[in-house]
Design a protein around this motif. Structure first.
Motif, PDB file in Angstrom:
ATOM      1  N   SER A 114       4.375   1.923  -0.918  1.00 35.94           N
ATOM      2  CA  SER A 114       4.958   1.672  -1.953  1.00 35.94           C
ATOM      3  C   SER A 114       3.841   2.502  -3.280  1.00 35.94           C
ATOM      4  N   ALA A 115       2.823   1.490  -3.062  1.00 33.59           N
ATOM      5  CA  ALA A 115       1.518   2.183  -4.471  1.00 33.59           C
ATOM      6  C   ALA A 115       1.238   3.795  -4.461  1.00 33.59           C
ATOM      7  N   VAL A 116       1.110   4.046  -3.326  1.00 32.94           N
ATOM      8  CA  VAL A 116       1.297   5.698  -3.031  1.00 32.94           C
ATOM      9  C   VAL A 116       2.079   6.157  -3.397  1.00 32.94           C
ATOM     10  N   ASP A 117       3.106   5.644  -2.650  1.00 35.16           N
ATOM     11  CA  ASP A 117       4.661   6.227  -3.351  1.00 35.16           C
ATOM     12  C   ASP A 117       4.783   6.611  -4.917  1.00 35.16           C
ATOM     13  N   TYR A 118       5.106   5.320  -5.648  1.00 36.80           N
ATOM     14  CA  TYR A 118       4.665   5.039  -6.705  1.00 36.80           C
ATOM     15  C   TYR A 118       4.043   5.848  -7.813  1.00 36.80           C
ATOM     16  N   LEU A 119       2.555   6.319  -7.236  1.00 34.32           N
ATOM     17  CA  LEU A 119       1.777   6.897  -7.880  1.00 34.32           C
ATOM     18  C   LEU A 119       1.972   8.484  -7.540  1.00 34.32           C
TER      19      LEU A 119
ATOM     20  N   PHE B  49       0.880  -1.433  -0.374  1.00 31.46           N
ATOM     21  CA  PHE B  49       0.584   0.327   0.333  1.00 31.46           C
ATOM     22  C   PHE B  49       1.540   1.042  -0.167  1.00 31.46           C
TER      23      PHE B  49
END
Lengths: 114, 246
Positions: free
Chosen positions: B232-237, B230
């Motif tokens: 990391s996905a927020v970081d990526y986006l 979760f």
């Protein structure tokens, strides 16, 4: 090692998983099982439902549910393919996410036509 | 105290003399309250000194005696004989090469563990005379569960993704990366990100959850990996937004 772009489909997968777990069973009951066993009488007739779905807010909610569920299913199938030993993640991704994209576009068109 | 005769079917493999692994059966007189490790120690002391296996503490602290007991990854010191029938099959942990008998080659895990920088990376090194780093109970609670890992490798042995994909960083190393990321004294998350959030890191996990089932210390590596997914996905986006970290 570079950060993976898998974050994007995973977000859709996670959101879709929540939708499928909480909302889809109720939707299936209300739209599929309940009318079939004669619950709610005329409240679920074609005319009533058609008018109900004609509301823009309802359209938007339906779009969210169907699109997220489609992307969830696509990502789940991609992972399943890997688990079954299919070593072609690129091709599998194109097929399953392609299907999800088509399903999303079809949902938009169908909702716009109501 | 009652005694019970147990048939131990132990996988043997001594690379200098055996062409391939084979099962050797020992009939061991066991005390009812023994664990599998006690039975192995009896074999080693009284019956066959050539048998090799790792162990040290006998109290689920050192993480050395992981092996497959009746096909299930377990600590031999935590597997009580009273929970088993008369015949018990003992094999080295699966998903790892065999070094000798029940001893596995751990090099792959050690390399992966090092790659996630499993130590505190502070914002600024503090001289000892300035005292301890203080933490509130809430700050401790944020990572304590993940710090219980004893590197026993039961989770790698149980993980179907690690079995399929050798490059997968794996449950324990990712849970330990999370342990340091969650520590208030640590600022190393971005230094770990290029391994943790890579294709072979958290994204190779399909959340089967076998790691958490076999973990003898209730670390819940599967839960840790989900949490990292979760963030990391927020970081990526957010990295694509103006001012986002690339």
């Amino acid at each position: 090692m570079a950060r993976s772009a898998k974050a994007v489909p995973w977000f859709l997968f996670a959101a879709g998983g929540t939708v499928i777990a909480f909302i889809l069973p109720v939707m299936i009951f209300i739209t599929g099982i309940a009318p079939a066993i004669g619950l709610f009488g005329d409240a679920l007739s074609y005319e009533t439902m058609h008018a109900f779905v004609g509301n823009w807010l309802i359209k938007l909610i339906l779009l969210g549910i169907i699109v997220l569920a489609a992307w969830h299913a696509a990502h789940r199938l991609r992972v399943c393919a890997h688990d079954f030993g299919i070593r072609a993640d690129g091709a599998v991704s194109i097929v399953v996410y392609g299907l999800a994209a088509i399903a999303s576009a079809a949902t938009v068109v169908a909702l716009l036509m109501i | 105290m009652s005694e019970r005769q147990i048939e131990l079917e132990v996988l043997r493999y001594r690379p200098e003399m055996d062409d391939k692994p084979f099962f050797q059966t020992y009939s061991v007189p066991c005390q009812e309250e023994w664990v599998v490790l006690d039975a192995l120690n009896y074999v080693k002391d009284e019956m066959d000194r050539t048998l090799s296996y790792r162990w040290s503490c006998h109290m689920f602290v050192c993480g050395s005696c992981g092996m497959a007991i009746n096909g299930e990854p377990k600590l031999a010191c935590k597997a009580f004989l009273r929970d088993y029938q008369t015949k018990i099959r003992i094999e080295p942990l699966s998903n790892f090469p065999i070094e000798r008998d029940l001893v596995i080659v751990q090099d792959d895990f050690i390399e992966k563990l090092e790659s996630v920088k499993p130590y505190i990376i502070p914002k600024q090194e503090k001289p000892i005379d300035q005292g301890e780093y203080l933490q509130t109970p809430a700050q401790l609670k944020a990572y304590k569960q993940y710090s219980m890992c004893i590197n026993c490798l039961l989770c790698y042995s149980a993980c179907p993704q690690y079995a399929l994909e050798e490059k997968f960083i794996g449950p324990a190393a990712l849970a330990l990366a999370h342990r340091y990321n969650m520590d208030s004294r640590d600022v190393g998350r971005s230094a770990r990100e290029h391994v943790v959030a890579s294709h072979d890191g958290i994204w190779a996990c399909s959340f089967v959850g076998a790691c958490s089932q076999v973990c003898p210390k209730d670390v819940d590596p599967a839960g840790a990996i989900q949490q990292v997914k979760f963030t990391s996905a927020v970081d990526y986006l957010t990295s694509f937004l103006p001012g986002g970290k690339r």
